[in-house]
Design a protein around this motif. Structure first.
Motif, mmCIF file in Angstrom:
data_model
loop_
_atom_site.group_PDB
_atom_site.id
_atom_site.type_symbol
_atom_site.label_atom_id
_atom_site.label_comp_id
_atom_site.label_asym_id
_atom_site.label_seq_id
_atom_site.Cartn_x
_atom_site.Cartn_y
_atom_site.Cartn_z
ATOM 1 N N PHE A 12 0.683 -1.201 -0.022
ATOM 2 C CA PHE A 12 0.001 -0.021 0.145
ATOM 3 C C PHE A 12 1.058 1.228 0.187
ATOM 4 O O PHE A 12 0.366 2.362 -0.625
ATOM 5 C CB PHE A 12 -0.898 -0.020 1.344
ATOM 6 C CG PHE A 12 -2.062 -1.014 1.103
ATOM 7 C CD1 PHE A 12 -3.169 -0.168 0.246
ATOM 8 C CD2 PHE A 12 -2.158 -2.092 1.736
ATOM 9 C CE1 PHE A 12 -4.312 -1.192 0.127
ATOM 10 C CE2 PHE A 12 -3.290 -2.631 1.822
ATOM 11 C CZ PHE A 12 -4.369 -2.459 0.862
ATOM 12 N N THR A 13 2.025 1.433 0.694
ATOM 13 C CA THR A 13 2.795 2.326 0.980
ATOM 14 C C THR A 13 4.051 2.324 -0.079
ATOM 15 O O THR A 13 4.630 3.545 -0.197
ATOM 16 C CB THR A 13 3.357 2.521 2.246
ATOM 17 O OG1 THR A 13 3.998 1.315 2.581
ATOM 18 C CG2 THR A 13 2.137 2.499 3.155
ATOM 19 N N TRP A 65 -4.132 3.822 10.220
ATOM 20 C CA TRP A 65 -4.644 4.622 9.046
ATOM 21 C C TRP A 65 -3.971 5.795 8.867
ATOM 22 O O TRP A 65 -3.630 6.458 7.656
ATOM 23 C CB TRP A 65 -6.089 4.937 9.526
ATOM 24 C CG TRP A 65 -6.366 5.704 10.577
ATOM 25 C CD1 TRP A 65 -6.648 5.149 11.863
ATOM 26 C CD2 TRP A 65 -6.280 7.154 10.642
ATOM 27 N NE1 TRP A 65 -6.970 6.322 12.562
ATOM 28 C CE2 TRP A 65 -6.772 7.389 11.977
ATOM 29 C CE3 TRP A 65 -6.114 8.058 9.518
ATOM 30 C CZ2 TRP A 65 -6.914 8.725 12.547
ATOM 31 C CZ3 TRP A 65 -6.247 9.298 10.258
ATOM 32 C CH2 TRP A 65 -6.751 9.545 11.506
ATOM 33 N N ASN A 70 -4.248 4.829 2.310
ATOM 34 C CA ASN A 70 -4.889 4.488 1.102
ATOM 35 C C ASN A 70 -5.382 3.181 1.281
ATOM 36 O O ASN A 70 -6.127 2.273 0.528
ATOM 37 C CB ASN A 70 -3.925 4.728 0.051
ATOM 38 C CG ASN A 70 -2.615 3.988 -0.068
ATOM 39 O OD1 ASN A 70 -2.353 3.658 1.085
ATOM 40 N ND2 ASN A 70 -2.032 3.553 -1.247
ATOM 41 N N SER A 72 -7.877 0.295 2.849
ATOM 42 C CA SER A 72 -9.074 -0.123 3.430
ATOM 43 C C SER A 72 -9.321 -0.299 5.011
ATOM 44 O O SER A 72 -8.225 -0.789 5.312
ATOM 45 C CB SER A 72 -9.747 -1.049 2.773
ATOM 46 O OG SER A 72 -9.396 -2.337 2.952
#
Length: 146
Positions: A12-13, A65, A70, A72
């Motif tokens: 994600f990152t 978060w 980004n 979920s």
């Protein structure tokens, strides 16, 4: 399972969740994200011989978060479970696959067939099939050698 959680966060990152350079730095980076472990979070870990002489950094846990904006809520929950201090509290691979993160909520339709595909498979067009295939291969080759 810990590594899977860390890799999922990295997907994600596009950067490591715990980018430690040394063993001590690695522990600091983990504490900076998960917070300092204690007897309630990891009873066996706090009784390990090496941990009795090691003083953990006293850091409160961060909100995932904030670190992975980004992702979920389901992804954040799965990462949190996989990166639990206590290995006994981490889900197994089978349990992780049952996590809501892996539930696809939207139906993804099959792609519409290309009109040329249905024409290629018609009996009257079988003679043209070889010339069409040659053109297709030629086009794909020229795409790679631009």
């Amino acid at each position: 399972m810990w590594a899977i959680g860390a890799i999922l966060a990295e997907l994600f990152t596009l950067s490591p969740l715990f980018p430690g350079e040394t063993e001590t730095d690695q522990l600091y980076k983990i504490c900076a994200v998960l917070g300092t472990p204690d007897h309630s979070l990891w009873p066996e870990g706090m009784n390990l011989p090496r941990s009795s002489s090691f003083q953990f950094f006293q850091i409160p846990p961060r909100n995932l978060w904030e670190l992975i904006p980004n992702a979920s809520l389901e992804a954040l929950d799965l990462i949190k479970q996989l990166c639990s201090w206590d290995p006994r509290r981490r889900p197994t691979a089978e349990q992780a696959l049952q996590h809501p993160f892996f539930n696809v909520r939207k139906w993804v339709p099959r792609p519409l067939q290309d009109a040329s595909y249905s024409k290629m498979n018609e009996p009257s067009e079988l003679s043209n099939h070889n010339s069409f295939a040659r053109k297709l291969v030629r086009k794909s080759i020229t795409l790679w050698f631009f």
